[in-house]
Design an enzyme around this catalytic site. Structure first.
Site, PDB file in Angstrom:
ATOM      1  N   ASP A   1     -23.486  10.056 -27.764  1.00 18.37           N
ATOM      2  CA  ASP A   1     -24.644   9.600 -27.016  1.00 18.37           C
ATOM      3  C   ASP A   1     -25.532   8.823 -27.981  1.00 18.37           C
ATOM      4  OD1 ASP A   1     -26.576   9.408 -24.920  1.00 18.37           O
ATOM      5  OD2 ASP A   1     -27.652  11.097 -25.797  1.00 18.37           O
TER       6      ASP A   1
ATOM      7  N   ASP B   1     -29.434   7.887 -27.535  1.00 19.64           N
ATOM      8  CA  ASP B   1     -30.812   8.349 -27.682  1.00 19.64           C
ATOM      9  C   ASP B   1     -30.854   9.841 -28.008  1.00 19.64           C
ATOM     10  OD1 ASP B   1     -31.912   5.771 -26.786  1.00 19.64           O
ATOM     11  OD2 ASP B   1     -31.085   6.349 -24.839  1.00 19.64           O
TER      12      ASP B   1
END
Length: 273
Positions: free
Chosen positions: A24, A26
């Site tokens: 991922d 963020d």
């Protein structure tokens, strides 16, 4: 796989079958989760103030910790908007991508949040987590493939600004979710697309997530290892485990030189591989 039964991920805290790492963006690679949370707060507080003034309601402000974690983190802008509004029992028209930011539709709130995010990003910049960058370098040195899988439509711009684009073999972002008609997290679609993009199966890939919806996505896809990243503290680590994390760490560098996890369960029947 070596003669001792270990895979390329030995010393990286990964299952022996892992051939690729799916990160991922963020909150895992970059510190932009903080900017997203602040942008959502500004957007929803502005909306709630106007909506309550018009309807006579008295909603509490958006909490950028609990509301962010439970309703918007890891999701597309539209899914996050729907989820938060449902938590406040507010129903708005869907609208469309061309809606003005003040139109009081699901899409208009998403547009307002995007504007707030870009303004904050320009102000603060996409700072990286140094431990995560070290981990990505270690994974690539071990011969593992690497990809970014994110609900953010700003992935390319953030990776370029952070000067880490060259560390990844593929990306699947919010634009791909829309154009490929994928179900957003917590559905496994985007991570399965990430695995496909680098030519591996879910059983050959590890997922790295800080969001509850993201670790749910990894569990739903039956990935070999689902690493939860706790940047929040408090009960977040336990919540990540409850939602599907195989292991939880405060920083990805904590996984370097860690033995692979013991697999104590089989994937659920019928789960995509």
């Amino acid at each position: 796989m070596g003669d001792d039964g270990t895979g390329a991920g030995a010393g990286l805290g990964l299952a022996p079958s892992v051939r690729a790492c799916l990160f991922d963006l963020d909150g895992v690679l970059t510190q932009t989760a903080k900017i997203h949370a602040a942008a959502w707060k500004k957007t929803f507080d502005t909306f709630l103030h106007a909506y309550d003034k018009r309807t006579g309601r008295a909603d509490r402000p958006f909490d950028q910790y609990s509301d962010y974690e439970n309703y918007v983190d890891g999701k597309t802008r539209e899914d996050g908007t729907r989820s938060f509004l449902a938590s406040r029992e507010i129903t708005l028209p869907e609208g469309g991508p061309d809606d003005a930011p003040d139109a009081e539709t699901v899409y208009s709130i998403g547009q307002a949040k995007q504007a707030a995010f870009m303004a904050l990003l320009a102000e603060h910049g996409p700072q990286v987590y140094d431990g995560s960058v070290r981990y990505v370098h270690a994974a690539r040195a071990a011969g593992l493939l690497t990809a970014v899988v994110t609900s953010s439509a700003n992935c390319a711009a953030i990776l370029q600004a952070a000067e880490i684009s060259d560390l990844f073999d593929a990306t699947v972002d919010g634009n791909d979710v829309a154009t490929q008609h994928l179900h957003g997290k917590p559905a496994p679609d985007s991570y399965l697309a990430g695995a496909k993009a680098v030519g591996v199966t879910a059983a050959q890939a590890a997922v790295f997530e800080d969001a509850l919806s993201g670790v749910e996505s990894g569990r739903a896809g039956a990935f070999a290892t689902v690493v939860g990243v706790d940047r929040v503290g408090g009960d977040h680590a336990e919540h990540l485990k409850e939602h599907g994390a195989t292991v939880v760490v405060k920083d990805l560098s904590d996984l370097i030189s860690v033995p692979p996890p013991t697999v104590d369960h089989e994937p659920e029947p019928g789960v995509a591989q």
